[in-house]
Design a protein around this motif. Structure first.
Motif: not given
Length: 546
Positions: A27-34, A48-55, A71-77
Protein backbone atom coordinates in the motif's frame (compact mmCIF):
# COMPACT_ATOMS: atom_id res chain seq x y z
CA UNK A 1 -2.80 -10.17 40.47
CA UNK A 2 -1.39 -11.97 37.47
CA UNK A 3 2.02 -10.81 36.50
CA UNK A 4 2.36 -9.37 32.97
CA UNK A 5 5.96 -9.36 31.79
CA UNK A 6 7.17 -6.27 29.88
CA UNK A 7 6.67 -6.25 26.09
CA UNK A 8 9.87 -7.62 24.54
CA UNK A 9 10.48 -4.77 22.04
CA UNK A 10 14.08 -5.45 21.19
CA UNK A 11 13.71 -9.08 20.04
CA UNK A 12 10.66 -8.17 17.94
CA UNK A 13 12.15 -5.05 16.28
CA UNK A 14 13.40 -6.94 13.15
CA UNK A 15 9.96 -8.55 12.84
CA UNK A 16 8.24 -5.16 13.18
CA UNK A 17 10.46 -3.60 10.53
CA UNK A 18 9.85 -6.51 8.18
CA UNK A 19 6.10 -6.15 8.73
CA UNK A 20 6.34 -2.40 8.04
CA UNK A 21 8.20 -3.13 4.82
CA UNK A 22 5.53 -5.59 3.78
CA UNK A 23 2.78 -3.04 4.46
CA UNK A 24 4.63 -0.34 2.51
CA UNK A 25 5.10 -2.68 -0.44
CA UNK A 26 1.41 -3.45 -0.65
CA UNK A 27 0.00 0.00 0.00
CA UNK A 28 1.20 3.57 -0.62
CA UNK A 29 0.12 7.10 0.13
CA UNK A 30 1.43 10.56 -0.64
CA UNK A 31 4.27 11.49 1.70
CA UNK A 32 6.38 14.56 2.40
CA UNK A 33 10.12 14.07 2.79
CA UNK A 34 12.00 16.97 4.35
CA UNK A 35 15.66 17.32 3.36
CA UNK A 36 17.57 18.55 6.42
CA UNK A 37 21.03 17.02 5.89
CA UNK A 38 23.55 18.52 3.43
CA UNK A 39 25.36 15.21 3.14
CA UNK A 40 24.96 12.60 0.42
CA UNK A 41 24.06 9.42 2.31
CA UNK A 42 21.63 7.03 0.61
CA UNK A 43 18.34 5.97 2.15
CA UNK A 44 18.71 3.62 5.07
CA UNK A 45 17.58 3.02 8.63
CA UNK A 46 15.23 5.71 9.86
CA UNK A 47 16.31 8.31 7.28
CA UNK A 48 13.54 10.52 5.86
CA UNK A 49 10.91 9.02 8.20
CA UNK A 50 10.23 12.39 9.80
CA UNK A 51 11.88 15.20 11.71
CA UNK A 52 14.35 15.08 13.44
CA UNK A 53 15.64 12.07 11.54
CA UNK A 54 18.29 13.00 8.95
CA UNK A 55 17.27 13.16 5.29
CA UNK A 56 19.61 13.92 2.41
CA UNK A 57 18.42 14.89 -1.06
CA UNK A 58 19.61 11.52 -2.39
CA UNK A 59 17.66 9.66 0.31
CA UNK A 60 14.54 11.77 -0.27
CA UNK A 61 14.56 10.96 -4.00
CA UNK A 62 15.03 7.26 -3.22
CA UNK A 63 12.15 7.36 -0.74
CA UNK A 64 9.88 9.09 -3.26
CA UNK A 65 10.85 6.56 -5.93
CA UNK A 66 9.81 3.74 -3.59
CA UNK A 67 6.33 5.21 -3.18
CA UNK A 68 4.00 5.16 -6.19
CA UNK A 69 1.85 8.06 -5.00
CA UNK A 70 2.65 11.71 -5.68
CA UNK A 71 5.09 12.77 -2.96
CA UNK A 72 6.66 16.09 -1.97
CA UNK A 73 10.28 16.90 -1.19
CA UNK A 74 10.89 20.03 0.88
CA UNK A 75 13.95 21.58 2.52
CA UNK A 76 14.53 22.66 6.12
CA UNK A 77 17.78 24.49 6.75
CA UNK A 78 18.50 27.49 8.89
CA UNK A 79 21.17 30.02 8.14
CA UNK A 80 20.25 31.20 4.65
CA UNK A 81 21.50 29.80 1.36
CA UNK A 82 22.94 26.29 1.34
CA UNK A 83 24.62 24.10 -1.28
CA UNK A 84 23.93 20.40 -1.69
CA UNK A 85 26.94 18.77 -3.37
CA UNK A 86 26.29 15.16 -4.44
CA UNK A 87 29.39 13.04 -4.93
CA UNK A 88 27.86 10.92 -7.68
CA UNK A 89 24.85 11.03 -9.98
CA UNK A 90 21.54 11.53 -8.19
CA UNK A 91 18.91 8.82 -8.74
CA UNK A 92 16.57 9.43 -11.67
CA UNK A 93 13.05 10.39 -10.56
CA UNK A 94 10.68 7.60 -11.56
CA UNK A 95 7.50 8.42 -9.63
CA UNK A 96 5.52 11.66 -9.41
CA UNK A 97 7.10 14.10 -6.97
CA UNK A 98 7.06 17.84 -6.31
CA UNK A 99 10.47 19.20 -5.32
CA UNK A 100 9.68 22.54 -3.70
CA UNK A 101 12.49 24.84 -2.64
CA UNK A 102 10.03 27.56 -1.63
CA UNK A 103 8.17 25.51 0.98
CA UNK A 104 8.75 25.91 4.74
CA UNK A 105 9.95 29.47 4.19
CA UNK A 106 13.13 28.29 2.49
CA UNK A 107 12.76 30.81 -0.33
CA UNK A 108 10.44 33.25 -2.05
CA UNK A 109 9.25 33.17 -5.69
CA UNK A 110 9.59 36.06 -8.10
CA UNK A 111 7.23 39.00 -7.62
CA UNK A 112 8.37 41.25 -10.48
CA UNK A 113 6.49 41.73 -13.73
CA UNK A 114 9.87 42.50 -15.35
CA UNK A 115 13.04 40.79 -14.20
CA UNK A 116 13.44 38.20 -11.43
CA UNK A 117 13.68 38.91 -7.69
CA UNK A 118 13.20 35.36 -6.39
CA UNK A 119 15.15 34.34 -3.30
CA UNK A 120 16.36 30.77 -3.83
CA UNK A 121 18.24 29.29 -0.90
CA UNK A 122 18.73 25.72 -2.14
CA UNK A 123 21.49 25.13 -4.68
CA UNK A 124 22.26 21.65 -6.02
CA UNK A 125 25.80 21.79 -7.36
CA UNK A 126 27.29 19.02 -9.50
CA UNK A 127 30.94 20.04 -9.48
CA UNK A 128 31.94 16.89 -7.54
CA UNK A 129 29.29 14.53 -8.88
CA UNK A 130 30.92 13.58 -12.21
CA UNK A 131 27.33 13.24 -13.45
CA UNK A 132 25.98 13.97 -16.89
CA UNK A 133 22.60 15.24 -15.60
CA UNK A 134 21.49 17.03 -12.46
CA UNK A 135 17.84 16.05 -11.92
CA UNK A 136 16.26 13.51 -14.30
CA UNK A 137 12.51 12.98 -14.68
CA UNK A 138 11.84 9.62 -16.34
CA UNK A 139 8.65 7.61 -16.92
CA UNK A 140 6.41 7.27 -15.02
CA UNK A 141 7.23 10.54 -13.22
CA UNK A 142 4.54 12.43 -15.17
CA UNK A 143 2.89 15.16 -13.15
CA UNK A 144 6.08 16.00 -11.26
CA UNK A 145 7.15 19.56 -10.53
CA UNK A 146 10.42 21.33 -9.74
CA UNK A 147 10.25 24.71 -8.00
CA UNK A 148 12.54 27.07 -6.19
CA UNK A 149 15.97 25.47 -6.58
CA UNK A 150 19.22 26.41 -8.31
CA UNK A 151 21.05 23.70 -10.26
CA UNK A 152 24.64 24.34 -11.30
CA UNK A 153 27.83 22.77 -12.67
CA UNK A 154 26.71 19.28 -13.70
CA UNK A 155 28.57 17.88 -16.69
CA UNK A 156 25.54 17.96 -18.96
CA UNK A 157 21.96 19.16 -18.57
CA UNK A 158 20.86 20.69 -15.31
CA UNK A 159 17.37 19.19 -15.71
CA UNK A 160 16.32 16.45 -18.11
CA UNK A 161 12.74 15.37 -18.78
CA UNK A 162 12.79 12.21 -20.89
CA UNK A 163 9.60 10.49 -21.98
CA UNK A 164 7.51 11.88 -19.13
CA UNK A 165 4.35 13.94 -19.48
CA UNK A 166 3.06 17.06 -17.78
CA UNK A 167 6.17 17.94 -15.79
CA UNK A 168 6.48 21.52 -14.53
CA UNK A 169 9.85 23.28 -14.25
CA UNK A 170 8.97 26.62 -12.73
CA UNK A 171 10.54 29.35 -10.64
CA UNK A 172 14.10 28.00 -10.71
CA UNK A 173 17.63 29.23 -11.40
CA UNK A 174 19.29 26.66 -13.67
CA UNK A 175 22.91 27.21 -14.71
CA UNK A 176 23.16 30.15 -12.32
CA UNK A 177 22.67 31.08 -8.69
CA UNK A 178 20.98 34.30 -9.74
CA UNK A 179 24.05 36.33 -8.83
CA UNK A 180 26.82 35.07 -11.15
CA UNK A 181 27.09 37.10 -14.35
CA UNK A 182 30.04 35.26 -15.93
CA UNK A 183 28.51 31.89 -16.77
CA UNK A 184 30.98 30.02 -14.56
CA UNK A 185 28.14 28.22 -12.77
CA UNK A 186 26.52 27.00 -16.00
CA UNK A 187 26.06 23.29 -16.44
CA UNK A 188 28.13 21.60 -19.14
CA UNK A 189 25.09 21.23 -21.38
CA UNK A 190 21.54 22.51 -21.49
CA UNK A 191 19.82 24.18 -18.58
CA UNK A 192 16.75 22.08 -19.50
CA UNK A 193 16.67 19.13 -21.92
CA UNK A 194 13.24 17.84 -22.99
CA UNK A 195 13.49 14.68 -25.10
CA UNK A 196 12.37 11.22 -26.16
CA UNK A 197 8.64 11.74 -26.50
CA UNK A 198 8.10 14.13 -23.60
CA UNK A 199 4.71 15.84 -23.90
CA UNK A 200 2.78 18.66 -22.22
CA UNK A 201 5.72 19.74 -20.09
CA UNK A 202 5.99 23.39 -19.04
CA UNK A 203 9.20 25.31 -18.51
CA UNK A 204 8.01 28.58 -16.98
CA UNK A 205 4.38 29.61 -17.12
CA UNK A 206 1.88 32.45 -17.15
CA UNK A 207 2.35 33.37 -13.47
CA UNK A 208 5.28 35.67 -12.66
CA UNK A 209 6.28 33.19 -9.96
CA UNK A 210 6.69 30.50 -12.64
CA UNK A 211 9.49 32.38 -14.41
CA UNK A 212 12.82 30.54 -14.63
CA UNK A 213 16.27 32.05 -15.07
CA UNK A 214 18.05 29.70 -17.50
CA UNK A 215 21.72 29.86 -18.51
CA UNK A 216 23.80 27.31 -20.45
CA UNK A 217 27.45 27.19 -21.39
CA UNK A 218 28.95 28.73 -24.55
CA UNK A 219 28.45 25.52 -26.57
CA UNK A 220 24.88 24.53 -25.71
CA UNK A 221 21.30 25.77 -25.89
CA UNK A 222 19.64 26.84 -22.67
CA UNK A 223 16.56 24.79 -23.61
CA UNK A 224 16.57 21.90 -26.06
CA UNK A 225 13.47 20.07 -27.32
CA UNK A 226 14.71 16.90 -28.94
CA UNK A 227 13.27 14.00 -30.86
CA UNK A 228 10.18 12.65 -32.52
CA UNK A 229 7.17 12.59 -30.22
CA UNK A 230 8.42 15.50 -28.13
CA UNK A 231 5.24 17.50 -28.64
CA UNK A 232 2.95 20.01 -26.99
CA UNK A 233 5.58 21.34 -24.60
CA UNK A 234 5.58 25.00 -23.55
CA UNK A 235 8.60 27.22 -22.94
CA UNK A 236 6.98 30.39 -21.63
CA UNK A 237 7.86 33.68 -19.95
CA UNK A 238 11.42 32.80 -18.91
CA UNK A 239 14.65 34.77 -18.82
CA UNK A 240 16.96 32.77 -21.08
CA UNK A 241 20.68 33.46 -21.39
CA UNK A 242 20.52 36.65 -19.29
CA UNK A 243 21.07 37.98 -15.81
CA UNK A 244 18.12 38.23 -13.45
CA UNK A 245 17.25 41.70 -14.75
CA UNK A 246 16.99 40.39 -18.32
CA UNK A 247 19.38 43.13 -19.41
CA UNK A 248 22.77 41.39 -19.82
CA UNK A 249 23.65 38.35 -21.97
CA UNK A 250 25.38 35.53 -20.07
CA UNK A 251 27.12 32.58 -21.83
CA UNK A 252 24.41 30.48 -23.64
CA UNK A 253 25.24 29.55 -27.23
CA UNK A 254 21.60 29.22 -28.33
CA UNK A 255 18.55 30.31 -26.41
CA UNK A 256 16.13 27.57 -27.52
CA UNK A 257 16.86 24.68 -29.88
CA UNK A 258 14.11 22.54 -31.40
CA UNK A 259 15.62 19.42 -33.00
CA UNK A 260 13.22 17.07 -34.83
CA UNK A 261 10.41 17.96 -32.38
CA UNK A 262 6.92 18.94 -33.49
CA UNK A 263 4.09 21.09 -32.17
CA UNK A 264 5.83 22.96 -29.33
CA UNK A 265 5.22 26.52 -28.08
CA UNK A 266 7.89 29.14 -27.38
CA UNK A 267 6.14 32.17 -25.92
CA UNK A 268 6.87 35.31 -23.96
CA UNK A 269 10.55 34.70 -23.21
CA UNK A 270 13.44 37.16 -23.14
CA UNK A 271 16.26 35.43 -25.00
CA UNK A 272 19.92 36.31 -25.16
CA UNK A 273 22.55 34.09 -26.78
CA UNK A 274 26.06 34.34 -28.15
CA UNK A 275 25.16 32.49 -31.38
CA UNK A 276 21.46 32.09 -32.23
CA UNK A 277 18.28 33.03 -30.40
CA UNK A 278 16.05 30.15 -31.56
CA UNK A 279 17.41 27.34 -33.74
CA UNK A 280 14.90 25.00 -35.40
CA UNK A 281 16.35 21.96 -37.14
CA UNK A 282 14.95 18.74 -38.56
CA UNK A 283 14.92 16.07 -41.23
CA UNK A 284 11.27 15.27 -41.99
CA UNK A 285 10.51 16.71 -38.55
CA UNK A 286 10.40 19.99 -36.67
CA UNK A 287 6.89 20.80 -37.88
CA UNK A 288 4.07 22.95 -36.45
CA UNK A 289 6.09 24.82 -33.83
CA UNK A 290 4.90 28.26 -32.71
CA UNK A 291 7.16 31.15 -31.68
CA UNK A 292 5.19 34.08 -30.28
CA UNK A 293 5.59 37.22 -28.16
CA UNK A 294 9.28 36.70 -27.40
CA UNK A 295 12.00 39.34 -27.13
CA UNK A 296 14.83 37.69 -29.05
CA UNK A 297 18.10 39.59 -28.69
CA UNK A 298 16.31 42.42 -26.87
CA UNK A 299 16.55 42.96 -23.13
CA UNK A 300 13.83 44.17 -20.80
CA UNK A 301 14.57 47.82 -21.54
CA UNK A 302 15.69 47.32 -25.14
CA UNK A 303 19.31 46.39 -24.36
CA UNK A 304 21.12 44.46 -27.12
CA UNK A 305 21.56 40.87 -25.91
CA UNK A 306 21.80 39.20 -29.35
CA UNK A 307 24.89 37.41 -30.59
CA UNK A 308 26.76 36.90 -33.82
CA UNK A 309 24.27 34.59 -35.53
CA UNK A 310 20.58 34.86 -36.39
CA UNK A 311 17.61 35.71 -34.23
CA UNK A 312 15.70 32.68 -35.56
CA UNK A 313 17.35 30.12 -37.83
CA UNK A 314 15.32 27.34 -39.50
CA UNK A 315 17.44 24.65 -41.19
CA UNK A 316 16.76 21.30 -42.84
CA UNK A 317 18.53 18.12 -41.74
CA UNK A 318 21.13 16.04 -43.50
CA UNK A 319 19.24 12.75 -43.83
CA UNK A 320 17.63 11.21 -46.88
CA UNK A 321 14.26 12.89 -46.45
CA UNK A 322 13.20 15.54 -48.94
CA UNK A 323 11.28 17.40 -46.24
CA UNK A 324 12.72 19.84 -43.76
CA UNK A 325 10.80 21.58 -40.96
CA UNK A 326 7.38 22.81 -42.08
CA UNK A 327 4.59 25.06 -40.82
CA UNK A 328 6.41 27.19 -38.27
CA UNK A 329 4.42 30.20 -37.11
CA UNK A 330 6.57 33.15 -36.03
CA UNK A 331 4.30 35.82 -34.55
CA UNK A 332 0.67 36.01 -35.57
CA UNK A 333 -2.25 38.20 -36.56
CA UNK A 334 -3.18 38.91 -32.95
CA UNK A 335 -1.29 42.01 -31.83
CA UNK A 336 -0.01 40.26 -28.70
CA UNK A 337 1.64 37.44 -30.71
CA UNK A 338 4.39 39.36 -32.47
CA UNK A 339 8.02 38.82 -31.51
CA UNK A 340 10.69 41.50 -31.25
CA UNK A 341 13.85 40.28 -33.00
CA UNK A 342 16.82 42.63 -33.01
CA UNK A 343 20.56 43.12 -32.43
CA UNK A 344 21.84 39.98 -34.18
CA UNK A 345 25.04 39.84 -36.22
CA UNK A 346 23.25 37.82 -38.89
CA UNK A 347 19.64 37.83 -40.06
CA UNK A 348 16.61 38.54 -37.96
CA UNK A 349 15.03 35.36 -39.39
CA UNK A 350 16.87 32.95 -41.70
CA UNK A 351 15.08 30.04 -43.40
CA UNK A 352 17.83 27.99 -45.03
CA UNK A 353 17.59 24.96 -47.27
CA UNK A 354 21.00 23.30 -47.36
CA UNK A 355 20.19 20.35 -49.66
CA UNK A 356 18.76 20.59 -53.16
CA UNK A 357 16.31 17.72 -52.50
CA UNK A 358 14.69 19.39 -49.51
CA UNK A 359 11.75 21.76 -49.20
CA UNK A 360 11.34 24.25 -46.37
CA UNK A 361 7.82 25.57 -46.84
CA UNK A 362 4.95 27.12 -44.91
CA UNK A 363 6.84 29.27 -42.44
CA UNK A 364 4.57 32.20 -41.63
CA UNK A 365 6.19 35.39 -40.30
CA UNK A 366 3.48 37.75 -39.07
CA UNK A 367 3.16 40.89 -36.98
CA UNK A 368 6.72 40.96 -35.65
CA UNK A 369 9.13 43.81 -34.96
CA UNK A 370 12.38 42.97 -36.75
CA UNK A 371 15.11 45.60 -36.77
CA UNK A 372 18.73 46.54 -36.03
CA UNK A 373 20.20 43.29 -37.35
CA UNK A 374 23.45 43.36 -39.30
CA UNK A 375 22.03 41.34 -42.20
CA UNK A 376 18.58 41.17 -43.80
CA UNK A 377 15.54 41.11 -41.57
CA UNK A 378 14.21 38.00 -43.35
CA UNK A 379 16.49 35.87 -45.53
CA UNK A 380 15.23 32.88 -47.55
CA UNK A 381 18.17 30.77 -48.73
CA UNK A 382 18.71 27.66 -50.84
CA UNK A 383 21.92 26.00 -52.12
CA UNK A 384 23.63 28.41 -54.50
CA UNK A 385 20.53 30.64 -54.51
CA UNK A 386 18.76 33.20 -52.45
CA UNK A 387 21.66 34.86 -50.72
CA UNK A 388 21.08 38.59 -50.79
CA UNK A 389 18.00 40.80 -50.83
CA UNK A 390 14.89 40.28 -52.90
CA UNK A 391 15.51 36.66 -53.85
CA UNK A 392 12.86 33.96 -53.80
CA UNK A 393 14.66 30.61 -54.05
CA UNK A 394 12.77 27.49 -55.02
CA UNK A 395 11.90 25.12 -52.19
CA UNK A 396 11.82 27.81 -49.50
CA UNK A 397 8.39 29.20 -48.61
CA UNK A 398 7.20 28.27 -52.10
CA UNK A 399 9.48 30.93 -53.62
CA UNK A 400 7.20 33.83 -52.67
CA UNK A 401 8.68 37.01 -54.17
CA UNK A 402 9.02 40.13 -52.08
CA UNK A 403 6.34 42.73 -52.84
CA UNK A 404 7.16 46.12 -54.32
CA UNK A 405 5.93 49.51 -53.15
CA UNK A 406 5.11 51.62 -56.21
CA UNK A 407 3.86 54.89 -54.70
CA UNK A 408 2.90 56.60 -51.46
CA UNK A 409 0.99 59.71 -50.41
CA UNK A 410 1.26 60.97 -46.82
CA UNK A 411 -1.33 63.41 -45.49
CA UNK A 412 -2.72 64.00 -42.02
CA UNK A 413 -0.76 61.17 -40.46
CA UNK A 414 -2.18 58.57 -42.85
CA UNK A 415 -0.22 56.97 -45.63
CA UNK A 416 -1.83 55.74 -48.84
CA UNK A 417 0.35 53.05 -50.33
CA UNK A 418 0.24 51.50 -53.78
CA UNK A 419 1.92 48.12 -53.92
CA UNK A 420 2.32 45.13 -56.17
CA UNK A 421 3.24 41.45 -56.14
CA UNK A 422 4.59 39.92 -59.33
CA UNK A 423 5.47 36.28 -60.07
CA UNK A 424 3.40 34.80 -57.25
CA UNK A 425 1.00 31.85 -57.30
CA UNK A 426 -1.99 32.52 -59.58
CA UNK A 427 -5.49 33.06 -58.20
CA UNK A 428 -4.28 33.09 -54.61
CA UNK A 429 -5.03 35.40 -51.69
CA UNK A 430 -2.08 37.16 -50.02
CA UNK A 431 -1.82 39.16 -46.83
CA UNK A 432 0.39 42.24 -47.10
CA UNK A 433 1.85 43.54 -43.86
CA UNK A 434 3.26 47.07 -43.60
CA UNK A 435 6.07 48.23 -41.32
CA UNK A 436 7.62 51.58 -40.44
CA UNK A 437 11.38 51.92 -39.93
CA UNK A 438 13.38 54.83 -38.56
CA UNK A 439 16.29 53.77 -40.79
CA UNK A 440 16.81 51.61 -43.85
CA UNK A 441 19.36 48.80 -44.10
CA UNK A 442 22.46 49.66 -46.09
CA UNK A 443 21.31 47.13 -48.70
CA UNK A 444 18.28 49.33 -49.45
CA UNK A 445 16.00 46.46 -48.46
CA UNK A 446 14.03 46.65 -45.33
CA UNK A 447 13.49 45.22 -41.99
CA UNK A 448 10.22 45.75 -40.14
CA UNK A 449 10.68 47.77 -36.99
CA UNK A 450 7.10 48.80 -36.24
CA UNK A 451 4.05 46.92 -37.44
CA UNK A 452 1.46 49.22 -39.01
CA UNK A 453 -1.27 46.95 -40.31
CA UNK A 454 -2.25 44.57 -43.07
CA UNK A 455 -4.36 44.26 -46.19
CA UNK A 456 -5.26 41.45 -48.57
CA UNK A 457 -5.12 41.07 -52.33
CA UNK A 458 -5.70 38.15 -54.67
CA UNK A 459 -3.42 37.46 -57.62
CA UNK A 460 -4.83 37.06 -61.12
CA UNK A 461 -4.27 34.13 -63.44
CA UNK A 462 -0.79 35.49 -64.25
CA UNK A 463 0.23 35.56 -60.57
CA UNK A 464 0.10 39.36 -60.31
CA UNK A 465 -1.64 41.43 -57.65
CA UNK A 466 -1.71 45.21 -57.34
CA UNK A 467 -3.70 47.51 -55.15
CA UNK A 468 -3.58 50.15 -52.43
CA UNK A 469 -4.19 50.57 -48.72
CA UNK A 470 -4.11 53.30 -46.09
CA UNK A 471 -2.03 52.91 -42.93
CA UNK A 472 -1.46 55.33 -40.08
CA UNK A 473 1.35 55.59 -37.57
CA UNK A 474 4.19 56.53 -39.89
CA UNK A 475 5.94 59.88 -40.12
CA UNK A 476 7.84 61.90 -42.70
CA UNK A 477 11.44 60.77 -42.86
CA UNK A 478 10.70 57.15 -41.97
CA UNK A 479 10.86 54.18 -44.33
CA UNK A 480 8.06 51.83 -45.32
CA UNK A 481 8.47 48.11 -46.02
CA UNK A 482 6.07 45.27 -46.82
CA UNK A 483 5.95 41.50 -46.65
CA UNK A 484 3.58 39.15 -48.50
CA UNK A 485 2.14 36.02 -46.89
CA UNK A 486 0.24 33.41 -48.85
CA UNK A 487 -3.14 32.43 -47.47
CA UNK A 488 -3.33 28.67 -47.23
CA UNK A 489 -7.03 28.69 -46.37
CA UNK A 490 -8.81 28.60 -43.05
CA UNK A 491 -8.39 32.23 -42.04
CA UNK A 492 -5.57 33.32 -39.75
CA UNK A 493 -4.66 29.72 -38.91
CA UNK A 494 -4.11 29.04 -42.59
CA UNK A 495 -1.67 31.88 -43.27
CA UNK A 496 1.01 29.73 -44.70
CA UNK A 497 4.30 31.32 -45.71
CA UNK A 498 5.96 34.70 -45.95
CA UNK A 499 8.32 36.49 -48.30
CA UNK A 500 11.38 38.54 -47.53
CA UNK A 501 10.92 42.26 -46.85
CA UNK A 502 10.44 44.64 -49.77
CA UNK A 503 12.80 47.44 -50.58
CA UNK A 504 12.65 50.41 -48.22
CA UNK A 505 10.48 53.23 -49.47
CA UNK A 506 11.18 56.71 -48.01
CA UNK A 507 8.14 58.56 -46.74
CA UNK A 508 7.77 62.29 -47.38
CA UNK A 509 4.80 64.65 -47.21
CA UNK A 510 2.45 64.92 -50.16
CA UNK A 511 1.62 62.67 -53.11
CA UNK A 512 4.50 60.60 -54.39
CA UNK A 513 6.54 61.76 -51.43
CA UNK A 514 8.71 58.70 -51.47
CA UNK A 515 9.34 58.76 -55.19
CA UNK A 516 6.75 57.40 -57.58
CA UNK A 517 7.56 54.15 -59.38
CA UNK A 518 5.76 52.95 -62.47
CA UNK A 519 5.09 49.23 -62.48
CA UNK A 520 5.88 47.35 -65.69
CA UNK A 521 4.32 43.87 -65.41
CA UNK A 522 6.18 42.31 -68.33
CA UNK A 523 9.57 42.84 -66.71
CA UNK A 524 8.94 40.24 -64.05
CA UNK A 525 9.82 40.59 -60.40
CA UNK A 526 13.56 41.20 -60.65
CA UNK A 527 13.16 43.66 -63.52
CA UNK A 528 10.48 45.52 -61.59
CA UNK A 529 12.77 45.82 -58.60
CA UNK A 530 15.65 47.18 -60.66
CA UNK A 531 13.41 49.64 -62.48
CA UNK A 532 11.84 50.76 -59.20
CA UNK A 533 15.26 51.54 -57.76
CA UNK A 534 16.35 53.40 -60.93
CA UNK A 535 13.24 55.54 -61.22
CA UNK A 536 13.27 56.25 -57.49
CA UNK A 537 16.84 57.54 -57.79
CA UNK A 538 15.84 59.67 -60.81
CA UNK A 539 12.97 61.15 -58.84
CA UNK A 540 15.30 62.10 -56.01
CA UNK A 541 17.72 63.81 -58.42
CA UNK A 542 14.86 65.74 -60.04
CA UNK A 543 13.72 67.07 -56.68
CA UNK A 544 17.24 68.14 -55.78
CA UNK A 545 17.53 70.10 -59.06
CA UNK A 546 14.27 71.84 -58.28
Amino acid sequence: MPHNPPFPTAPLRPLAMALAGLLLSSASWAATFVVNDLGDAPLGGAMCTGVPNPCTLRAAIQAANANADADTIQFDFSGGQVTISPTSALPPIVNPVTIDGYALGAGNPNTLAVGHDAYISIRIDGQNANALVGLQFLPPSGGSALRGVAITRFNGAGVMVSGASNVGVQGNFIGTDGIDTTGTLANGGEAVLIEMGTTLTSVGGPSIGDRNLLVSDEDSPAVRLLGSGTEGNRITDNLIGTNRAGALRIATARGVEISHANGNFIHGNIIGASQTGIFLYGDNAGHDNQITANRIGVGTAGEPIGGGGDGIHILDGIGASALGPQRTRIGGTNGAEGNTIAHWGGNGIRVQRQRSSTSLDQHAILGNSIHSNDALGIELVAPSAGSGPGNAPAGVNSAIPAPAITNTALAGGSLQVEYRLDGAAPNTLYRFEAFANTACDTSGWGEGQRYLGAGTLATNAAGVASGSAVWGGIATGEFLTLTATRDGGGGAAGLAETSEFSQCFPVAAGPGGGGSVTAVPTLGHLGLILLSALLGAMGLRARRRG
